[in-house]
Design an enzyme around this catalytic site. Structure first.
Site, PDB file in Angstrom:
ATOM      1  N   ASN A 113       0.697  -0.887  -0.345  1.00  0.00           N
ATOM      2  CA  ASN A 113      -0.147   0.163  -0.039  1.00  0.00           C
ATOM      3  C   ASN A 113       0.746   1.181   0.233  1.00  0.00           C
ATOM      4  O   ASN A 113       0.423   2.674   0.530  1.00  0.00           O
ATOM      5  CB  ASN A 113      -0.849  -0.081   1.150  1.00  0.00           C
ATOM      6  CG  ASN A 113      -2.613   0.579   1.090  1.00  0.00           C
ATOM      7  OD1 ASN A 113      -2.942   1.057   0.376  1.00  0.00           O
ATOM      8  ND2 ASN A 113      -2.207   1.878   2.745  1.00  0.00           N
ATOM      9  N   GLY A 114       2.395   1.528  -0.775  1.00  0.00           N
ATOM     10  CA  GLY A 114       2.493   2.026  -0.517  1.00  0.00           C
ATOM     11  C   GLY A 114       3.023   3.481  -1.552  1.00  0.00           C
ATOM     12  O   GLY A 114       3.634   4.202  -1.824  1.00  0.00           O
ATOM     13  N   LYS A 126      -2.969   6.442  -2.920  1.00  0.00           N
ATOM     14  CA  LYS A 126      -3.942   5.623  -4.275  1.00  0.00           C
ATOM     15  C   LYS A 126      -4.720   4.191  -3.926  1.00  0.00           C
ATOM     16  O   LYS A 126      -5.703   4.900  -4.013  1.00  0.00           O
ATOM     17  CB  LYS A 126      -2.874   4.759  -5.309  1.00  0.00           C
ATOM     18  CG  LYS A 126      -3.425   4.548  -6.124  1.00  0.00           C
ATOM     19  CD  LYS A 126      -2.700   3.621  -7.111  1.00  0.00           C
ATOM     20  CE  LYS A 126      -3.198   3.278  -8.313  1.00  0.00           C
ATOM     21  NZ  LYS A 126      -2.942   2.422  -9.746  1.00  0.00           N
ATOM     22  N   ASN A 247      -1.016  -6.463  -4.914  1.00  0.00           N
ATOM     23  CA  ASN A 247      -0.916  -5.243  -4.763  1.00  0.00           C
ATOM     24  C   ASN A 247      -2.064  -4.460  -4.914  1.00  0.00           C
ATOM     25  O   ASN A 247      -3.463  -4.874  -4.894  1.00  0.00           O
ATOM     26  CB  ASN A 247      -0.280  -4.477  -5.748  1.00  0.00           C
ATOM     27  CG  ASN A 247       1.137  -4.963  -6.416  1.00  0.00           C
ATOM     28  OD1 ASN A 247       1.851  -5.239  -5.391  1.00  0.00           O
ATOM     29  ND2 ASN A 247       1.735  -4.918  -7.854  1.00  0.00           N
ATOM     30  N   LYS A 388      -4.324   1.038 -12.898  1.00  0.00           N
ATOM     31  CA  LYS A 388      -2.505   2.085 -13.090  1.00  0.00           C
ATOM     32  C   LYS A 388      -2.782   3.315 -13.817  1.00  0.00           C
ATOM     33  O   LYS A 388      -2.118   4.254 -14.262  1.00  0.00           O
ATOM     34  CB  LYS A 388      -1.883   1.210 -13.810  1.00  0.00           C
ATOM     35  CG  LYS A 388      -1.653  -0.439 -13.320  1.00  0.00           C
ATOM     36  CD  LYS A 388      -1.224  -0.658 -12.187  1.00  0.00           C
ATOM     37  CE  LYS A 388       0.211  -1.795 -11.686  1.00  0.00           C
ATOM     38  NZ  LYS A 388       0.673  -1.260 -10.752  1.00  0.00           N
TER      39      LYS A 388
END
Length: 502
Positions: A113-114, A126, A247, A388
């Site tokens: 979660n970076g 995000k 992710n 994305k």
């Protein structure tokens, strides 16, 4: 590197003097970096903070010295030794047996979660982006795991690995889940200094120097950060044996009991979910056989002359989804023994003032080589739904998908198994522009392909079917009116509607 060769010039091998020079400069660069890092550590006042920062900088220095050694000895992958993995190393999902929900009590879920979502024009985490029915990535994940815990009567905790960019944001967001049926743990991944390419010295001058001088070193940092933060030991003390990693922006990455069962049955210490490559996935990392060992190969590691080979769908049929299943006791063993030497990916960047800098990063999937019986499971494409770009977002927000307990489900009215190909131009790149240009998301249940370029706006209740191409030329604007139905149409310039041949 000590040589047993006599030191006289005449006896030197060609290239040896160059090697000695490189090795010598490696020593100088390492020493200079060590001095700079010591200064950074000294700049921290609080003893506890200083100790943690020192540990982090030692990890960075180790990565840096490995990078120098690799550079000096040109330890690149030998392309001729790369083979496709043997059949037993890529198991088709259809061959897995049904899972037993009892295994879930030994499972924890970790979301990377970076990410900031800067490519979509976001400034915060995000995972806080609303993607479907006013729910964010994090909302959907929480809903999925809560449903799992209540229906199977288990306790699967959610772990969030944040970066220094997203940590505060994430802590603020998760407060709203305080009364949900799940436990949330957060830990921060490492913060490493960017390196000037020319001098090989760190960009920051003090530990609290500007954020832009630091970077999170990729999701491969997961193992070190889990280990150093104490979260790995905490999970093991709770009797957790398996960790499902993905992710946070991959909406297809839900807990799968069949893969977990397969992991238990085969005693695999590491499983990577892979899926079939399409032309859109040519840059995705892939599993290879390298001297009989299974490894991850990323595009950044491929020599320029072999890039086209790497992109070939024939030679490399699958790619890594970054959905990873890890045996926690095995991870503890690998970390205790100091064996996790992941391949370094050099990510070149340019600063705002035009200076060339390097970021040394690693990939989590590369860990597969350090575990026993590590292999891939070839999963359906539905387990890989990353967001994305705003083109991805349009697909997720559309009527192609509905939500069930936080999980995306394809609309049964969709006649095809595949989802439409959507390509939105630069005018739709940033989230604010995207939201402004769609009064309402069009109905696309019968769409195959959509391309939009230029200054285009969509009204309410627009329906798109078949192949639709909308092109607004420079200086022109196109408004697709409310209630408009476009089927196999090319719309250009002054809103000419041209029917495309079937």
């Amino acid at each position: 590197m000590d040589s047993l060769m006599p030191r006289s010039e005449s006896a030197r091998l060609r290239g040896q003097s160059q090697m000695d020079f490189k090795t010598a400069t490696t020593g100088v660069a390492a020493k200079a970096m060590r001095n700079e890092i010591s200064s950074l550590v000294k700049s921290v006042g609080d003893p506890l903070t200083k100790k943690a920062f020192d540990t982090e900088m030692q990890s960075f220095f180790y990565l840096f010295t490995r990078y120098l050694a690799k550079r000096a000895h040109a330890q690149d992958l030998d392309w001729d030794r790369i083979k496709s993995p043997t059949e037993d190393k890529i198991v088709p999902y259809a061959k897995l047996t049904s899972g037993d929900s009892k295994n879930l009590n030994k499972l924890a879920v970790l979301k990377v979660n970076g990410g900031l979502g800067t490519s979509m024009g976001m400034t915060g985490a995000k995972s806080a982006l609303e993607v479907k029915d006013d729910m964010t990535f994090l909302d959907l994940t929480v809903r999925q795991i809560e449903h799992l815990n209540t229906t199977s009567r288990v306790d699967v905790p959610l772990i969030l690995m944040t970066s220094f960019n997203t940590h505060e944001d994430t802590l603020r967001i998760i407060k709203k889940y305080a009364n949900q049926q799940l436990r949330i743990t957060t830990f921060n991944q490492s913060r490493y200094p960017r390196i000037y390419k020319e001098s090989l010295l760190p960009c920051p001058k003090t530990a609290d120097d500007d954020k832009k001088n630091w970077y999170p070193p990729g999701h491969g940092d997961l193992y070190n950060a889990l280990y150093q933060s104490g979260v790995l030991d905490q999970l093991l003390s709770e009797g957790k044996e398996y960790l499902f990693v993905s992710n946070s922006d991959n909406l297809g990455a839900v807990v799968d009991e069949n893969i977990l069962q397969h992991m238990v049955d085969t005693q695999a210490e590491f499983i990577m979910e892979v899926t079939d490559k399409t032309k859109a996935d040519v840059k995705g990392g892939t599993l290879i056989d390298y001297d009989g060992q299974i490894r991850l190969l990323e595009v950044a590691q491929v020599p320029n002359e072999h890039i086209e080979d790497f992109k070939s769908v024939r030679k490399f049929k699958i790619f890594n989804t970054n959905n990873l299943w890890i045996h926690l006791p095995a991870l503890k063993r690998v970390m205790d023994n100091g064996e996790m030497e992941l391949d370094i990916i050099v990510n070149p960047k340019t600063t705002d003032d035009g200076q060339a800098v390097l970021q040394l990063e690693t990939a989590a999937g590369d860990g597969i080589q350090f575990f026993r019986n590590g292999h891939g499971v070839n999963v359906p494409r539905s387990r890989f739904l990353p967001v994305k770009s705003c083109s991805d977002l349009l697909l997720i927000k559309s009527d192609i998908y509905s939500l069930e307990h936080g999980q995306l489900v394809i609309n049964e009215q969709r006649m095809f198994e595949t989802t439409p190909v959507i390509k939105l131009g630069d005018h739709f790149k940033k989230i604010a522009q995207f939201q402004k240009r769609f009064k309402k998301i069009p109905k696309i249940i019968e769409l195959d392909h959509l391309t939009v370029t230029g200054d285009v706006y969509f009204g309410r209740n627009v329906t798109l079917r078949g192949t639709v191409i909308v092109v607004a030329n420079e200086g022109q604007r196109i408004d697709i009116p409310d209630g408009c139905i476009l089927e196999n149409r090319l719309v250009s310039g002054n809103l000419n509607l041209i029917t495309l041949d079937e």
